[in-house]
Design an enzyme around this catalytic site. Structure first.
Site, mmCIF file in Angstrom:
data_model
loop_
_atom_site.group_PDB
_atom_site.id
_atom_site.type_symbol
_atom_site.label_atom_id
_atom_site.label_comp_id
_atom_site.label_asym_id
_atom_site.label_seq_id
_atom_site.Cartn_x
_atom_site.Cartn_y
_atom_site.Cartn_z
ATOM 1 N N GLU A 4 0.056 -12.189 -2.318
ATOM 2 C CA GLU A 4 -1.145 -12.017 -2.293
ATOM 3 C C GLU A 4 -2.192 -13.787 -2.727
ATOM 4 O OE1 GLU A 4 -2.756 -9.043 -3.940
ATOM 5 O OE2 GLU A 4 -1.657 -7.772 -2.417
ATOM 6 N N SER A 38 1.117 -1.009 0.388
ATOM 7 C CA SER A 38 0.154 -0.295 -0.048
ATOM 8 C C SER A 38 0.862 1.476 -0.118
ATOM 9 C CB SER A 38 -0.771 0.357 1.131
ATOM 10 O OG SER A 38 -0.211 -0.260 2.816
ATOM 11 N N GLU A 97 -9.124 -9.688 3.347
ATOM 12 C CA GLU A 97 -9.317 -8.367 3.410
ATOM 13 C C GLU A 97 -10.576 -8.421 2.943
ATOM 14 O OE1 GLU A 97 -6.169 -6.395 1.540
ATOM 15 O OE2 GLU A 97 -7.772 -4.831 1.498
HETATM 16 O O1 KIV Z 1 -0.548 -3.516 1.555
HETATM 17 C C1 KIV Z 1 -1.341 -3.618 2.782
HETATM 18 O O2 KIV Z 1 -0.978 -2.290 3.713
HETATM 19 C C2 KIV Z 1 -1.546 -4.758 2.826
HETATM 20 C C3 KIV Z 1 -2.355 -4.562 4.370
HETATM 21 C C4 KIV Z 1 -3.683 -3.911 3.641
HETATM 22 C C5 KIV Z 1 -3.025 -5.596 4.576
HETATM 23 O O3 KIV Z 1 -1.851 -6.186 2.519
#
Ligand code: KIV
Length: 296
Positions: free
Chosen positions: A125, A55, A192
């Site tokens: 993932e 993220s 998620e």
């Molecule tokens: O990239 C991220 O921050 C994540 C979390 C939201 C689980 O994968």
């Protein structure tokens, strides 16, 4: 004055700690961090897991999604976060493309996270279709965190960011994915964007701790994105986000006050300035006086 900290010294969190916590029904707290200051503050706040999430592609680098972030960018942030985290378990996301080409590639990239950034587990993932790759990474002695449901790296395949697991067949697929990852031996499983009922079923079914984000309160733990928690995302938050502070307001106010002080010559004050030592100042004044006299 005693230099011994008050209370029990904090124990280092390991993948074994996560299992213990699930067994004892102790909720696991996870938050993302992407830089040194945040990593220190989050770790010192007592977090169990610090996640260097991909993220960061959006929160730190300003990309539209997580797809373009590279191994080098992830490693750069993971190394920085490593320097700030002492007690929490440090997990980093393997970016899109770093485990999709071949198992050899996946193991090589996972190994880089351990050797070059000191992370303690990598997150990938996907469910059943990632099992072979996950086994290969586990064989290289690297703990793996699974991540199913709304998997942002599949945004193009999913047709956007949509809550997953709404139909019976989707629930069955999620359950198969969760069980397969559990059997493969993942250290924990991120859930998620799935209905609370489905996350609850998965949590009861698997031995591995589940960490939810938009997956309801029955998960073994919860994760949020640092920037969501603190209103640093410049947009409407998702339904599951709870804001615990307003860093945007704090930063804006501080920056505006500073700008106004500079423009009004209110900053810096004399107290905020360095001064010459007395003797140097006296000598300087003598020199300046002499120069003044010569000029007359
Ligand atoms: O990239 C991220 O921050 C994540 C979390 C939201 C689980 O994968």
């Amino acid at each position: 004055m005693s230099l011994t900290p008050i209370g029990e010294p904090r124990r280092k969190v390991t993948v074994a700690t996560l299992r213990e916590k699930k067994l004892h029904h102790e909720p696991i707290a996870c938050l993302t961090a992407y830089d040194y200051a945040a990593a220190r503050l989050v770790d010192e706040a007592g977090m169990d897991i610090v996640l260097v999430g991909d993220s960061l592609a959006m929160t730190m680098l300003g990309y539209d999604d997580t797809l373009s972030v590279t191994m080098d960018e992830m490693l750069h942030h993971a190394r920085i976060v490593r320097r700030g985290v002492r007690h929490a378990l440090l997990i980093a996301d393997m970016p899109y493309g770093s485990y999709h080409v071949s198992a050899e590639d996946a193991v090589r990239n996972a190994t880089r996270f351990v050797k070059e950034a000191g992370v303690e587990a990598v997150k990938l993932e996907g469910g059943e279709k990632r099992i072979d790759i996950i086994r290969r990474i586990l064989d290289a002695e690297i703990p793996v965190a699974g991540h199913i449901g709304l998997t942002p790296q599949s945004t193009n395949a999913m047709g956007g960011y949509k809550v997953q697991g709404k139909s019976l067949s989707d629930v069955e697929r999620l359950m198969r994915d969760a069980v397969a990852l559990d059997r493969a031996g993942v250290a924990c499983l991120y859930l998620e964007g799935i209905p609370r009922e489905v996350a609850s079923l998965i949590t009861a079914e698997v031995g591995t701790p589940t960490i939810g984000i938009g997956a309801g309160p029955e998960c073994d733990g919860q994760v949020l994105v640092f920037h969501d928690l603190l209103n640093l995302t410049f947009g409407q938050p998702a339904k599951f986000v709870r804001r615990y502070g307003d860093a945007a307001a704090l930063i804006t106010e501080a920056a505006q006050k500073y700008r106004a002080d500079v423009q009004a010559r209110n900053y810096p004050s004399d107290d905020e300035s360095y001064h010459l030592p007395k003797e140097t100042r006296a000598s300087l004044e003598t020199v300046l006086d002499r120069k003044q006299t010569l000029r007359k």
